[in-house]
Design a protein around this motif. Structure first.
Motif, short mmCIF file in Angstrom:
data_model
loop_
_atom_site.label_atom_id
_atom_site.label_comp_id
_atom_site.label_asym_id
_atom_site.label_seq_id
_atom_site.Cartn_x
_atom_site.Cartn_y
_atom_site.Cartn_z
N ASN A 256 0.73 -1.19 -0.44
CA ASN A 256 0.00 0.06 0.60
C ASN A 256 1.16 1.16 0.12
N GLU A 257 1.02 2.25 -1.56
CA GLU A 257 1.80 2.92 -0.82
C GLU A 257 0.46 4.35 -1.69
N ARG A 284 -5.27 10.35 12.96
CA ARG A 284 -6.18 9.32 12.32
C ARG A 284 -6.24 9.25 10.26
N LEU A 285 -5.25 8.55 9.98
CA LEU A 285 -5.56 8.60 8.61
C LEU A 285 -6.46 7.57 8.00
N HIS A 286 -7.33 8.11 7.32
CA HIS A 286 -8.03 7.28 6.19
C HIS A 286 -7.75 7.29 4.54
N LEU A 287 -7.33 5.85 4.52
CA LEU A 287 -6.75 5.80 2.88
C LEU A 287 -7.94 5.15 1.77
N CYS A 311 -4.82 12.97 -3.48
CA CYS A 311 -3.46 12.21 -3.24
C CYS A 311 -3.08 11.05 -4.33
N ASP A 312 -2.69 10.59 -4.54
CA ASP A 312 -1.65 9.33 -5.41
C ASP A 312 -2.02 7.65 -3.96
N ASN A 316 -5.52 -1.12 -0.65
CA ASN A 316 -6.05 -1.34 0.39
C ASN A 316 -7.08 -0.59 0.59
N ARG A 317 -8.57 0.21 1.09
CA ARG A 317 -8.77 1.03 1.91
C ARG A 317 -8.24 0.49 3.82
N MET A 318 -7.80 1.96 4.09
CA MET A 318 -7.17 1.29 5.30
C MET A 318 -7.63 2.63 6.54
N ASN A 319 -7.68 1.72 7.83
CA ASN A 319 -7.20 3.71 8.65
C ASN A 319 -6.15 2.88 9.49
#
Length: 374
Positions: A256-257, A284-287, A311-312, A316-319
């Protein structure tokens, strides 16, 4: 004994040396600079008993050789405000009196016996030598210092680790929650060697090294290091002990990048962090694809903040949660326009690297995640 030298050069060198001297010293003489005049050259030394910094100055005029010591505040205050001009220093080594003559005035003060000053420790036989460009060393130390620990139980973590191998020189710092590793592939050795530089001499080098291609020659054995740069020599006692295997905590498979503008991310963090819980400082970061949402909240005070930026991101979706000030420190100690956050999953460390690495270097920073109560 009388000698003449430039006031600005003199003041500049004294100001650098004064950074070594502690506010409280075990020996009274260590409140002073040691001056030694020999062969038309002035050598000035400052010490705190564990770190000794020496500098040399060529004298424009010199009449006689000798040694004496002067309280650091007395001589610094005397020359700090003087404009550039020749200074003539007249020393009576029998009565320990000093007269400093400048353009429109004169200072008189007392000196001390130089024989009371402790001797500089000599390097042991079989010391290892490594040559590092001044700019590389200055940048690597500057990037690393913030990640050093302040632990009494594990003093090895309180310094900057120099790991010299057959592949590269790695300069490393970690406090167990964050880690910095600077690799330079131009500097290597056949026989692996390493040492741990304490925080005080590392900070001193950060402040005085010039960011250019000039050589810094580092000689070290098991107990001491001698660092030569420009017209200075720094002798320091090293931290003894075995540094942890830092490579073992760096995850290798991070599918995951996230690539993002570093200053934009710093700006969002600064806006969101004041609303985080004071005790945890959790951010918290939600990606998800093409988007990052950064949020914080303090349930006790019913405050929260949330901000989204494009962003680029591929993965996977991630918290995932981080200590806000630690992530901010990492981003502030990088200089690239864009950074990459490389992640495996929310429970494993996050790697933060420049989107473009400097030539023949590899800069990596790591931050441990915090547990999220989803």
């Amino acid at each position: 004994m009388r000698f003449t030298l430039s006031s600005s050069a003199f003041s500049s060198r004294l100001s650098t040396l004064s950074k070594v001297i502690n506010s409280k010293n075990s020996l009274a003489i260590l409140d002073s600079f040691l001056f030694e005049v020999q062969n038309n050259q002035l050598t000035i030394t400052a010490s705190d008993s564990e770190n000794v910094l020496t500098t040399t100055l060529q004298l424009t005029e010199c009449d006689g050789d000798g040694r004496f010591a002067v309280n650091n505040k007395t001589i610094l205050d005397a020359v700090r405000e003087l404009p550039e001009q020749p200074l003539t220093i007249d020393v009576d080594t029998d009565n320990y009196t000093i007269k400093v003559v400048y353009q429109n005035g004169i200072y008189n003060f007392t000196a001390q016996n130089a024989d009371e000053y402790p001797n500089v420790p000599a390097m042991g036989e079989g010391a290892t030598t490594v040559v590092i460009p001044s700019g590389v060393l200055a940048d690597s130390i500057s990037r690393s210092l913030f990640a050093t620990a302040t632990e009494e139980l594990r003093p090895v973590m309180n310094g900057v680790y120099f790991d010299l191998t057959a592949d590269c020189l790695a300069i490393v710092a970690s406090d167990g929650h964050k880690l910095v590793r600077n690799r330079n592939y131009n500097i290597k050795t056949e026989e692996p060697k390493s040492f741990i530089l304490p925080k005080k001499p590392a900070t001193l080098l950060k402040n005085v090294l010039v960011k250019d291609e000039s050589d810094v020659v580092v000689r070290f054995d098991e107990r001491n290091a001698e660092i030569r740069f420009a017209d200075h020599v720094l002798m320091c006692r090293l931290i003894e002990g075995r540094y942890p295997n830092y490579n073992s905590v760096i995850p290798q498979d991070n599918p995951n990048e996230l690539t993002i503008d570093r200053k934009v991310l710093i700006g969002v963090l600064r806006r969101v962090m004041p609303f985080a819980s004071e005790s945890s400082q959790l951010v918290r970061l939600h990606l998800e694809t093409g988007l990052i949402e950064i949020s914080s909240e303090d349930i006790d005070f019913s405050t929260s903040a949330k901000e989204q930026i494009t962003c680029d991101y591929t993965g996977n979706r991630m918290n995932i949660g981080f200590k806000g000030p630690s992530l901010n420190d990492i981003l502030n100690n990088l200089t690239s326009d864009e950074v990459q956050l490389q992640l495996a999953d929310p429970s494993r460390p996050c790697l933060v690297v420049p989107a473009q690495q400097p030539e023949n270097e590899d800069i990596l920073m790591l931050i441990m995640p915090m547990l999220l109560n989803d």
